[in-house]
Design an enzyme around this catalytic site. Structure first.
Site, short mmCIF file in Angstrom:
data_model
loop_
_atom_site.label_atom_id
_atom_site.label_comp_id
_atom_site.label_asym_id
_atom_site.label_seq_id
_atom_site.Cartn_x
_atom_site.Cartn_y
_atom_site.Cartn_z
N TRP A 16 0.86 -1.20 0.00
CA TRP A 16 0.00 0.00 0.00
C TRP A 16 0.89 1.24 0.00
CZ3 TRP A 16 -5.26 0.48 -0.41
CH2 TRP A 16 -6.00 -0.69 -0.29
N GLY A 30 3.76 -3.43 -3.69
CA GLY A 30 2.48 -3.23 -4.34
C GLY A 30 1.87 -1.86 -4.15
N ARG A 31 0.91 -1.62 -4.99
CA ARG A 31 0.05 -0.46 -4.93
C ARG A 31 0.82 0.86 -4.93
NH1 ARG A 31 -4.67 -3.25 -1.29
NH2 ARG A 31 -5.12 -4.75 -2.90
N GLY A 32 1.45 1.10 -6.03
CA GLY A 32 2.18 2.34 -6.18
C GLY A 32 1.85 3.03 -7.49
N ASP A 89 -2.60 -0.22 -9.53
CA ASP A 89 -3.77 -0.91 -8.99
C ASP A 89 -4.98 0.01 -9.13
OD1 ASP A 89 -5.44 -2.64 -7.63
OD2 ASP A 89 -4.55 -2.28 -5.67
#
Length: 180
Positions: free
Chosen positions: A41, A64-66, A95
């Protein structure tokens, strides 16, 4: 930012044409949500009417989530992700969730598996991968988009929602371009 573990930046409401740029995001941490020593995140964008350019950043060793964009039905996030260097990302980079419109162009993905989670969560993307994808931009933005590059990274299925180009053209977010 290397001890946050789960979230490096959570962003609320921005004004039109704000940017997250020219930054180095170092994701190594001993507090990893995925137990892999990497931030997860890493960049959360979920404001009601965010219009943001994420540009010229080096995102290193995250999981993740960048960015992770959207998630709240009825909101409207318009994001231009351009000319970023995603380096050694042990999860996904882009994402798109519900209510998001993301143009992804001119980024370099090195050892990112996978670069994109897709649009199953209801988000919309235009993820430039070919000359044909780049050419389509001209009809909406008045210029060619720059395609993304991949090195030792996963693949990205076709993500070519031209509604993203229309949405970004309406707010002028497309003016920032990737270098050739």
């Amino acid at each position: 930012m290397s001890t946050a573990g789960k979230r490096a930046a959570a962003l609320g409401e921005f004004r039109i044409l704000d940017a997250i740029s020219n930054s180095y995001f170092y994701g190594t941490t001993s507090y990893s949500a995925s137990c892999n020593g990497q931030h997860y995140w890493f960049l959360l964008i979920a404001g009601e009417a965010d219009t943001i350019t994420v540009m010229n950043n080096h995102i290193y060793h995250t999981s993740g989530r960048g960015p992770h964009v959207g998630e709240i039905s009825g909101y409207n996030q318009q994001i231009h992700t351009v000319n970023n260097y995603y380096d050694t990302v042990g999860g996904h980079a882009i994402d798109a969730a519900v209510s998001s419109h993301i143009l992804v162009e001119g980024n370099y993905f090195k050892s990112v598996t996978p670069p994109d989670t897709g649009t199953a969560s209801g988000g919309a993307e235009y993820f430039v991968q070919t000359v044909a994808d780049a050419t389509t931009c001209a009809a909406y933005l008045g210029r060619y988009c720059e395609w993304n590059r991949f090195e030792s990274s996963g693949t990205v299925a076709s993500r070519l929602d031209t509604g993203v180009l229309s949405a970004l053209a309406q707010v002028g977010l497309f003016r920032i371009t990737a270098p050739l």
